[in-house]
Design an enzyme around this catalytic site. Structure first.
Site, PDB file in Angstrom:
ATOM      1  N   SER A 731       0.798  -1.223   0.000  1.00 35.61           N
ATOM      2  CA  SER A 731       0.000   0.000   0.000  1.00 35.61           C
ATOM      3  C   SER A 731       0.834   1.278   0.000  1.00 35.61           C
ATOM      4  O   SER A 731       0.274   2.364  -0.058  1.00 35.61           O
ATOM      5  CB  SER A 731      -0.941   0.011   1.212  1.00 35.61           C
ATOM      6  OG  SER A 731      -0.204  -0.041   2.406  1.00 35.61           O
ATOM      7  N   LYS A 774      -6.836   3.400   8.388  1.00 33.16           N
ATOM      8  CA  LYS A 774      -5.943   4.397   7.783  1.00 33.16           C
ATOM      9  C   LYS A 774      -6.606   5.783   7.747  1.00 33.16           C
ATOM     10  O   LYS A 774      -5.971   6.802   8.049  1.00 33.16           O
ATOM     11  CB  LYS A 774      -5.548   3.952   6.377  1.00 33.16           C
ATOM     12  CG  LYS A 774      -4.678   2.703   6.346  1.00 33.16           C
ATOM     13  CD  LYS A 774      -4.408   2.243   4.918  1.00 33.16           C
ATOM     14  CE  LYS A 774      -3.540   1.000   4.896  1.00 33.16           C
ATOM     15  NZ  LYS A 774      -3.307   0.504   3.522  1.00 33.16           N
TER      16      LYS A 774
END
Length: 840
Positions: A731, A774
């Site tokens: 990511s 996140k």
């Protein structure tokens, strides 16, 4: 003892008074000595004496009640036994005392007490003159008839015992070698008689009277043995057990007891155990095994090691809740109120519990679900499991699986091993006493593996609804139904849980709390709990919401609330000290007041005693800094992005989401790429992908600086701070591209932008996981724009509405969109190429 010569004892003997029993001539007995007079006798006479005469003492039965014994010398029994001290053993535990081994020689009568201290000494007259019985070989008249009858009864008694036992065979030979006149004393000391009956035999100085006193005792013992043989089927080892050996006897240290009381008690216990087995309402298979083991137990002597193992197994089987269960509380409204009172937020978990209650109302035979709560530490996974048990009205049992590396902890040990025991599942059922509890399998992601097996594999049977109705523990070796148990597993991550085990559980994600949720949790639960723990009241201490916000943002950075609770506890302790000492805690009345006035301590000069603090004590930002120190975390995003080559990424950890800075620098070199920060293989590959994409698109984004390759004559160093923390995952791809594009173009990335997403060589942005954590991390860091893959747009539904309103989301499907969103005014490009969609 010689029967051919007369026994002559001293005319003066020290006297030992004993409560332990009655010593008869010809027998041996152990006597415990702990009174002052008796201890002095042992020390002065037996331990210091050097002649055989000094080892002969008089044993007088003490007829006074030991509980009412005093320091005064009791009235002495007129007749005693002269004994020979064979052995003296001293000990200091539990108190100083001696143990004497005394062999009886003959009777004596006390004629005069010469002294009482330090121990009694008396003038005695010897009563037994055995030579008068041994001069002639035959006895006639009534005495001869009595002695013959007594001898025949003694032979009959010994014949009823097992002659294969060496002690019994020796006793049989002793009956033939001893004079018949000594048999009453010898046999009366062997058979089971009371001290009162032995005292009657001792007092019988006349030999004919002695036979008459001892013969009924012997006859009673014979009749008891006959009755026992009729009413009880003798087991092969019974005859040996009839003869129990205890202290004392004809031989030093031995005395025979024909007491069957211990066996009767054992029989009663076995019968009681059999009743419990039949009343346990076991399934047929388990009942069959228990009855078989019970039959083996009845045939087994207690001395065998397997006896205790079999008995423990049967007791475990009886104590298990085969058919005991609690009634579920199915009131959905009450359950909703209870869950809301115990926990704030966690809507998904609460909804799942209410769904289970609703289905249980419609179908009573529903199997217990297998739930797995996955989330960072401190978010309340374990406590919500306890609340679920209270909501359902069930028993709760927690099993900590962290660090368990032996499959026997789950399935138990086989009974062939020494120290075998059931596994934690069966032990937990025994503890709670019902077959439908709530089992919390804590830290299921931290199971180990060793040479003793894989406990995660053993859990496959426990956590499979299609198999756990017949779970077989190695110790029990019979199936047990676990289908009514509600299993709740907790984990910080699913990455370390084996796929087969994860497939059997219904995974419910428990995300970290946002700041507003933490404030609500603190004021609903944490602050009242800490006030109670520290003996304070809301009238003494108040923590405003602004102060709580400051604690959360500047002193803690976590997904859960554990650190927040510790900080509140530190505040409570500081206030408790001030309250206890009577000092005034300084606090600001308004922001314009001077700091000197806020910290002034008012003391009463006249009395010399410190004035008590004003109530309530309100904690503001100045008091907070005095108690907790300077802030641990600062909002430093804008300061970190003052140079090109820095971008902010978003990372997921078991502790929740985190923001991550990516830094890059360039220097003259040969076009090499250096990566630092403990990166995993996937992250290194993402960095190489980013370099390759930028080199292939350098002309498009004006990064070439007049050369075909932007890395020509240049080395790139890419660093991920917090170098001690291992990092991996795909990511960070878009963050690395943005960081390198900033470095090569010389432009600054926006200070309020964070991003996440995987990249491809074609410049596509692929979806990643952990979006909610996140995004919450970006919100905690006060960022304003978040760039996420377009295919992750669906994951925003899990994020609270007010968080979504505070953030500007950019959904990117290509790196071109990422670069345009990450830089002020977009990222310039020489040519605009339309996106080519694959038709494969």
């Amino acid at each position: 003892m010689s029967s051919n010569s007369g026994i002559q004892i001293p005319s003066r003997l020290p006297l030992l008074c004993t409560h332990d029993g009655v010593l008869l001539p010809g027998s041996t007995m152990r006597i415990s000595v702990d009174t002052a007079r008796n201890m002095q006798l042992v020390k002065s006479r037996l331990l210091k004496g050097t002649s055989l005469k000094s080892t002969i003492i008089g044993i007088i039965p003490n007829t006074r009640d030991p509980e009412h014994d005093s320091d005064e010398l009791p009235s002495l029994h007129s007749i005693g036994t002269a004994g020979l001290a064979v052995q003296v053993v001293g000990s200091n535990w539990p108190k100083p005392h001696y143990t004497l081994l005394i062999t009886g020689l003959c009777r004596f009568r006390v004629t005069q007490l010469l002294r009482e201290r330090p121990f009694p000494v008396a003038e005695v007259e010897q009563l037994d003159k055995l030579e008068q019985y041994t001069e002639g070989d035959t006895a006639d008249g009534e005495l001869g008839e009595l002695s013959q009858r007594f001898y025949q009864a003694a032979v009959q008694l010994v014949g009823m015992l097992d002659m294969s036992v060496p002690v019994v065979a020796k006793l049989r030979r002793l009956l033939d070698s001893l004079p018949k006149e000594t048999l009453p004393d010898v046999l009366a000391s062997m058979i089971r008689t009371s001290n009162k009956e032995k005292l009657q035999v001792l007092d019988a100085v006349d030999l004919e009277e002695r036979f008459k006193k001892a013969l009924p005792l012997l006859t009673r013992q014979i009749e008891g043995l006959k009755l026992l043989q009729k009413t009880r089927k003798l087991r092969p080892d019974d005859d040996k057990r009839v003869l129990a050996i205890r202290k004392g006897g004809v031989f030093p240290g031995r005395q025979f007891s024909l007491d069957e009381e211990a066996e009767d008690e054992d029989g009663d216990d076995t019968a009681l155990l059999e009743k419990k087995v039949k009343a346990a309402a076991m399934p047929e298979a388990a009942l069959r095994v228990c009855l078989k083991e019970l039959r083996r137990l009845k045939k087994m002597p207690q001395s065998m090691p397997e006896y205790a193992l079999t008995r423990n197994y049967l007791e475990m089987m009886v104590e298990l809740p085969w058919s005991k269960s609690t009634t579920d509380c199915l009131d959905i409204r009450a359950a909703r109120v209870l869950l809301d009172n115990d926990h704030y937020a966690m809507e998904k978990l609460k909804r799942r519990v209410l769904e289970y209650l609703a289905v249980r109302q419609l179908k009573s035979t529903l199997k217990g679900p297998i739930l797995c709560f996955v989330g960072p530490p401190g978010v309340g996974k374990t406590s919500v499991g306890r609340s679920i048990a209270r909501t359902l009205g069930r028993e709760f049992h927690r099993i900590a699986l962290g660090g368990v590396c032996d499959q026997s902890d789950i399935r138990g040990h086989r009974r062939t091993y020494v120290g075998s025991m059931p596994g934690r599942i069966i032990n937990g059922l025994k503890t709670v006493g019902v077959n439908n509890p709530v089992f919390l399998l804590d830290e299921v992601d931290k199971l180990g593996k060793s040479l003793q097996g894989d406990p995660a594999a053993a859990l496959l049977e426990v956590l499979d609804p299609e198999q756990n109705h017949s779970f077989t523990d190695h110790y029990l070796n019979v199936p047990f139904d676990l289908s009514q148990v509600l299993f709740i597993a907790t984990a910080n991550t699913t990455a370390t849980i084996p796929p087969a085990l994860l497939d059997r559980m219904e995974v419910l994600q428990v995300p970290g709390y946002i700041q507003e949720e933490k404030v609500e949790i603190a004021h609903r639960h944490l602050i009242p709990h800490q006030l109670e723990q520290h003996g304070l009241t809301p009238q003494q201490l108040q923590i405003p919401q602004d102060t709580t916000h400051e604690i959360i943002s500047k002193y803690t950075r976590e997904a859960g609330v554990r650190s927040l609770e510790r900080k509140i506890g530190a505040i409570c302790r500081a206030v408790a000290v001030k309250v206890a000492e009577g000092h005034k805690v300084s606090r600001a009345e308004s922001p314009t007041e001077q700091h000197a006035d806020q910290n002034t301590e008012i003391k009463v000069e006249d009395s010399g005693i410190a004035a008590p603090p004003e109530m309530p004590i309100v904690i503001d930002h100045i008091a907070l800094k005095d108690i907790l120190g300077p802030p641990l975390f600062e909002i430093e995003v804008s300061e970190r992005l003052t140079l090109p080559g820095v971008a902010i990424g978003l990372a997921w950890t078991p502790m929740g989401g985190e923001i991550m800075f990516v830094e890059a620098s360039r220097m003259d070199g040969e076009g090499q790429l250096t990566l630092t920060g403990q990166l995993g293989d996937v992250m290194k590959e993402s960095a190489h992908l980013a370099i390759s994409w930028l080199r292939s698109n350098a002309k498009t984004y004006l990064l070439s600086n007049g050369s075909a390759d932007p890395l020509e004559g240049t080395d790139i160093h890419l660093h991920f701070p917090a170098g001690a923390v291992t990092k991996d995952g795909p990511s960070a791809g878009v963050t690395i591209v943005t960081c390198l594009a900033s470095l090569l173009s010389g432009r600054l990335v926006r200070s309020d932008v964070a991003m996440t997403g995987e990249i491809t060589l074609r410049g596509l942005v692929l979806p990643v996981g952990g979006i909610k954590d996140k995004v919450l991390a970006a919100h905690r860091a006060n960022l304003k724009r978040v760039i996420i893959p377009k295919r992750n747009e669906k994951d925003l539904e899990e994020i609270p509405a007010h968080v979504r309103a505070d953030l500007d989301f950019v959904f990117a499907s290509t790196l071109d969109e990422v670069l345009n969103a990450a830089f002020d005014g977009g990222f310039p490009s020489a040519v605009s190429h339309p996106q080519v969609v694959s038709k494969l």
